[in-house]
Every structure is written in structure tokens, then in C-alpha cells.
Scaffold this active site. Structure first.
Site, mmCIF file in Angstrom:
data_model
loop_
_atom_site.group_PDB
_atom_site.id
_atom_site.type_symbol
_atom_site.label_atom_id
_atom_site.label_comp_id
_atom_site.label_asym_id
_atom_site.label_seq_id
_atom_site.Cartn_x
_atom_site.Cartn_y
_atom_site.Cartn_z
ATOM 1 N N ASP A 223 62.235 123.557 49.676
ATOM 2 C CA ASP A 223 62.157 124.553 48.608
ATOM 3 C C ASP A 223 63.520 124.810 47.981
ATOM 4 O OD1 ASP A 223 62.951 125.682 51.101
ATOM 5 O OD2 ASP A 223 62.460 127.688 50.400
ATOM 6 N N TYR B 32 73.360 121.778 50.136
ATOM 7 C CA TYR B 32 72.171 121.262 50.812
ATOM 8 C C TYR B 32 71.075 120.941 49.805
ATOM 9 C CZ TYR B 32 67.711 121.552 53.315
ATOM 10 O OH TYR B 32 66.437 121.317 53.775
ATOM 11 N N ASP C 66 70.735 104.138 62.895
ATOM 12 C CA ASP C 66 71.593 104.764 61.893
ATOM 13 C C ASP C 66 71.001 104.491 60.515
ATOM 14 O OD1 ASP C 66 73.530 105.746 60.237
ATOM 15 O OD2 ASP C 66 75.099 104.339 60.877
#
Length: 284
Positions: A103, A126, A37
Site C-alpha cells: 500500500d 521503501y 541470492d
């Protein structure tokens, strides 16, 4: 021989590194969240000490772009907190670190390939959480850090655009694909080879940024058409605009990455995107 920790081992990139690893004289420790983790710093340090790790490659990422819009916490934990923990461990044990970014840290309003030092301005969750992870790397005073931005990653495993197009192409007579988002596809195996070839060359002060995609430029529409043509599917690909295909997360309209630093650093030719696509499709 280096003892290398690979995180995100079950993803597209991690799996390709695993596939190629037998060609390299290193001892690899492949982990995913079941084994390690990385949002828990103590767990990372225990693992590093137990296995005498002396190099880290972070392939782990939360890449569900649309889902991230309603799941900021998970995206942030994987794309930011985990990077913080890995960087802390690298600092404590003086380990080189390769980190993979995207990108999507750029807003896509440009008109020429984005340079490694161009201003970042993500337009979705994101991209924002990936930028936060990048910021930790870029602000660090550690040596031997490598930040690699890539785009439109696909392979013969996992969920990706290529496999979605193959499924739709086999089921439908026609599909509609966006033609006003432009970038470059990246075959995960090509990126994995670049990473593995880079490991023995990392010996520098601070951090260096590299952009790695396949060569060439296309739209998602062009990419989809190539998939159908190479596989010999009769499914017709029709162009639509971003406005006609709304998604929870905004996407950059232009996210081509400038690879000048990569070309001078890498001693091998970077394959053209359609050539790599053909290689991948032979496996599917």
C-alpha cells in the site's frame, strides 16, 4: 503438480506459505538469501534449471521502512533489482510469476479505498523502491504475471506491530499509538492462502493486479486497542497524532486498498481483520 520457487521464505509471508504448503499438491522450493541470492540473475537461472522450476512466487522484500531512508541501495537491490532478475528469468523460461507489493506505493492523500489502477506516488524510500519493482511488472510484455498489493502484514513470527504491542502491553501501564494513519491489517496466513489458491487459476495475458488485505478499516490506535482487549492486557492505549511521533520515513495517512477485483476472483470469503487477529493471538 507444479514445481514452485518461493523467495523470501524466512519472512512472515514465506513462512506462512510453508506452513500451509502441505495442504497443496505442489513441490515447493523455499529459499531465502542464504540459499539463493535473487540480486544475482545468474544464480536464479542456475537454480531454476537445476530444480526444473515452473512457477515463481516472490515474497522477498526489504520492509524496514525507516531504515530504508538511510539504506537506499539495499532497499533498491531487494525491491527493484531482484524483481528485474526474477522477471528476466520468468521471461527466459516462460514461468508465471506472483509478486507481492505494498500500500505504500500510494501517498495516502486519498479519501476512499485505492483502486488497483489509481495513480501511485510513494512518499518514502521503501514505497519508491517497491514502485520501481511494480513498474517492471506493469511494463512487461510477459503473460501470467500477478501483482498483489497488501498492507500492515503481521503473523506470529518475525518482527511486526502485533508482537511489539504485546511486548509493550506486558511491560507498560500505558502506551501512545498513532490514530490518524488509517488502513487495514493483513494476517500473513490469510494472504498466503490467497496466493496458494490463486496459483492454479493464473492463465491470462499480461499482468493482473489484486489488492489483498483483511476486511475492514482501522487506525494503528484501533489496532493496538484490539490487541490489548483480546489478550486481556490492562495497558491503556492513548491516541497521538503523526506529528507527535516523528519517524525517519513518512507514512501514508490513508492507505485502505479497494478489493473489488479480489472479491470477484477469489472463491473464498476474506476474513475481517479483528477475527484474523484473534486467530493469530491464540498462537502468541
Amino acid at each position: 503438480m507444479k514445481k514452485i520457487l518461493i523467495t523470501g521464505a524466512n519472512g512472515q509471508l514465506g513462512s506462512e506459505i510453508s506452513f500451509l504448503s502441505k495442504e497443496y499438491d505442489h513441490q515447493f522450493h523455499f529459499t531465502d538469501y542464504e540459499e539463493l541470492d535473487i540480486t544475482n540473475c545468474e544464480e536464479i537461472e542456475i537454480f531454476v534449471e537445476k530444480h526444473n522450476i515452473d512457477f515463481i512466487v516472490n515474497c522477498a522484500a526489504y520492509t524496514a521502512v525507516d531504515r530504508a531512508e538511510s539504506d537506499y541501495i539495499t532497499s533498491d537491490n531487494v525491491n527493484f533489482l531482484a524483481v528485474k532478475n526474477l522477471l528476466s528469468t520468468s521471461s527466459k523460461y516462460k514461468l508465471p510469476l506472483i509478486h507481492i507489493s505494498t500500500d505504500y506505493v500510494f501517498d495516502g492523500k486519498g479519501y476512499k479505498p485505492y483502486a488497483t489502477d489509481d495513480s501511485r506516488n510513494p512518499i518514502n524510500v521503501y514505497g519508491l523502491t517497491k514502485k520501481k519493482g511494480e513498474d517492471l511488472i506493469l511494463k512487461s510484455d510477459l503473460d501470467n504475471l500477478m501483482l498483489i498489493r497488501t498492507s500492515w502484514v503481521y503473523s506470529d513470527i518475525g518482527n511486526n506491530f502485533v508482537k511489539t504491542m504485546l511486548r509493550l502491553g506486558a511491560e507498560k501501564e500505558s502506551i501512545k499509538v498513532i490514530d490518524d494513519q488509517v488502513g487495514t491489517p493483513t494476517y500473513a496466513r490469510d494472504l498466503a492462502k490467497f496466493i496458494l489458491d490463486s496459483i492454479p487459476k493464473i492463465n491470462w495475458n499480461g499482468v493482473k493486479i489484486f489488492h489483498f488485505t483483511n476486511e475492514g478499516v482501522c487506525s494503528w490506535f484501533d489496532f493496538a486497542k484490539a490487541i490489548m482487549e483480546i489478550k486481556g492486557y490492562n495497558c491503556k492505549v492513548l491516541p497521538i497524532s503523526t506529528e507527535d511521533y516523528p519517524t525517519p520515513a513518512k507514512r501514508p495517512n490513508y492507505s485502505v486498498l479497494d478489493k473489488r477485483e479480489t472479491r470477484s476472483f477469489y472463491e473464498k470469503e476474506i476474513p475481517y481483520w479483528r477475527d484474523s487477529l484473534e486467530k493469530c493471538l491464540k498462537l502468541l
